[in-house]
Design a protein around this motif. Structure first.
Motif, short mmCIF file in Angstrom:
data_model
loop_
_atom_site.label_atom_id
_atom_site.label_comp_id
_atom_site.label_asym_id
_atom_site.label_seq_id
_atom_site.Cartn_x
_atom_site.Cartn_y
_atom_site.Cartn_z
N THR A 68 0.87 -1.15 0.04
CA THR A 68 -0.14 -0.04 -0.16
C THR A 68 0.87 1.14 0.09
O THR A 68 0.34 2.45 -0.25
N ASN A 69 2.12 1.17 0.34
CA ASN A 69 3.00 2.33 0.55
C ASN A 69 3.75 2.50 -0.82
O ASN A 69 4.60 3.34 -0.75
N ASP A 70 3.59 1.69 -1.83
CA ASP A 70 4.12 1.93 -2.88
C ASP A 70 3.78 3.10 -3.73
O ASP A 70 2.35 3.07 -3.91
N ARG A 71 4.32 3.78 -4.60
CA ARG A 71 3.98 4.93 -4.99
C ARG A 71 3.17 4.71 -6.25
O ARG A 71 2.48 5.74 -6.80
N HIS A 72 3.18 3.44 -6.91
CA HIS A 72 2.41 3.11 -8.06
C HIS A 72 1.09 2.49 -7.48
O HIS A 72 0.24 1.99 -8.48
#
Length: 404
Positions: free
Chosen positions: A380-384
């Motif tokens: 969920t913290n992935d920028r994509h």
């Protein structure tokens, strides 16, 4: 604990296993929200799933033709070459090639086939004025085993409208089967422009400055590590070809790991490497290791940049112990100007077939196989995360065992 039933939603990890020749293939697909009341699940599997709970695994063996259409000779068509028209800009002006897969919409004038039809066909033969194409499903006529690992089950508050999902189609219609070799004929993958790149300048200048980026998300990297771990053992001597700041290798095995890459600064940031070698394999594919051979050789997210991959794989074969494994991991992310044109032309599953054929030409004639992992959760913290709707990057792995 909630049980799987008609009034529940479930998250299930499907694993489909099938064979082709001396290859074994494994396709993993995360079904994120199965609606037991509405969705289409094979009856035999659904019966066994009823009453099961999170953590349980159900497996069913399906004979050929039971859940996917059986092979039908009537779906093999011979048509004039003039009926074959490619639409993709990567394939423009390229003729049909024996063994390759193309969308059925590239054929004109067949009943029930339209220019928008993306279901695959395979070219079986080509004459001066005609081609023979197989329109059967790539897994037609192949028995398979399907495992369903229940990850999570939740009760439904109510039943509302929504999408009906046919889960066998969801799992099998996106490419599985396209990595299988063509019977009695090598696939004609390579053409004159196959290894051309948008930027054909010396790679040394392109990689002169560290490129501190990972091509795949953290979950995809973990998936790749888990696949690699199936072939590795603690303290093995391993060569990581085309290495950089990440090796995607398990970090709890105390491997004796040598990285060979283009930029020393990148490799210095890789904490699992014991030794580091700078070498441009597109200029010099020879592996100059004079001491003991390696127990395993890996190559992650990079083989699509090689302009002579066969020579590199021959070197990998020569530098492996008997019984050692070559393991190649890819996804659908790369530096756009450095990827080869031919790689872009291939379907994601077809690329595994291309790598298997290259490996066999390099000497790997023993056991081999592929693994794919798709539709997993992206962190969920992935920028994509929003852009990808929370879907992790796919992972495709080809493995080969040296037997002599």
């Amino acid at each position: 604990m909630t049980e799987f039933n008609r009034n529940s939603f479930a998250t299930i990890q499907f694993t489909l296993t099938w064979k082709s020749g001396n290859g074994i293939h494994e396709e993993k697909f995360l079904a994120r929200k199965i609606n037991a009341w509405r969705d289409v699940i094979p009856a035999e599997l659904k019966e066994l799933l009823m009453g099961a709970k999170a953590g349980e695994t159900i497996a069913v063996n399906f004979p050929a033709g039971s859940e996917l259409p059986d092979y039908a000779s009537s779906k093999v068509k011979t048509v004039p070459q003039s009926k074959f028209r490619l639409k993709s800009h990567h394939l423009r002006d390229q003729p049909a090639r024996i063994g390759r897969f193309y969308p059925q919409g590239t054929l004109r004038g067949l009943p029930g086939v339209y220019p928008q039809t993306i279901s695959p066909l395979r070219v079986l033969d080509k004459k001066d004025s005609s081609i023979t194409a197989d329109l059967n499903h790539p897994l037609a006529g192949i028995p398979f085993r399907l495992e369903a690992e229940i990850i999570n089950v939740a009760d439904k508050d109510s039943e509302t409208g929504g999408r009906l999902t046919h889960w066998i189609e969801e799992l099998c219609d996106g490419g599985p089967g396209m990595q299988a070799p063509l019977q009695n004929h090598k696939t004609d993958f390579i053409h004159e422009d196959f290894f051309k790149r948008d930027n054909d300048a010396d790679d040394k200048s392109f990689y002169a400055s560290p490129r501190l980026t990972g091509h795949i998300d953290e979950q995809a990297s973990r998936n790749l590590q888990n696949i690699y771990a199936q072939f590795l053992r603690p303290e093995m001597k391993v060569l990581d070809l085309m290495s950089s700041m990440q090796s995607h290798l398990p970090q709890d095995m105390d491997l004796d790991l040598t990285g060979l890459g283009m930029n020393m600064d990148e490799m210095r940031m890789n904490p699992v490497l014991n030794e580091r070698v700078v070498q441009d394999l597109n200029i010099d594919p020879e592996l100059k290791f004079t001491d003991d051979k390696f127990d395993a050789i890996t190559c992650s997210m990079s083989i699509e940049y090689l302009t002579d991959p066969l020579s590199v794989l021959k070197q990998a074969y020569s530098n492996l112990h008997s019984g050692g494994h070559l393991i190649i991991g890819v996804s659908n992310r790369w530096f756009p100007t450095k990827v080869t044109q031919g790689w872009l032309e291939l379907h994601e599953f077809e690329r595994m077939g291309y790598l298997l054929q290259l490996a066999e030409e390099a000497g790997f004639t023993g056991p081999k196989g592929t693994t794919s992992i798709r539709n997993d959760w992206r962190p969920t913290n992935d920028r994509h995360f929003v852009q990808t709707r929370g879907v992790s990057d796919p992972v495709y792995v080809v493995w080969c065992k040296k037997i002599s």
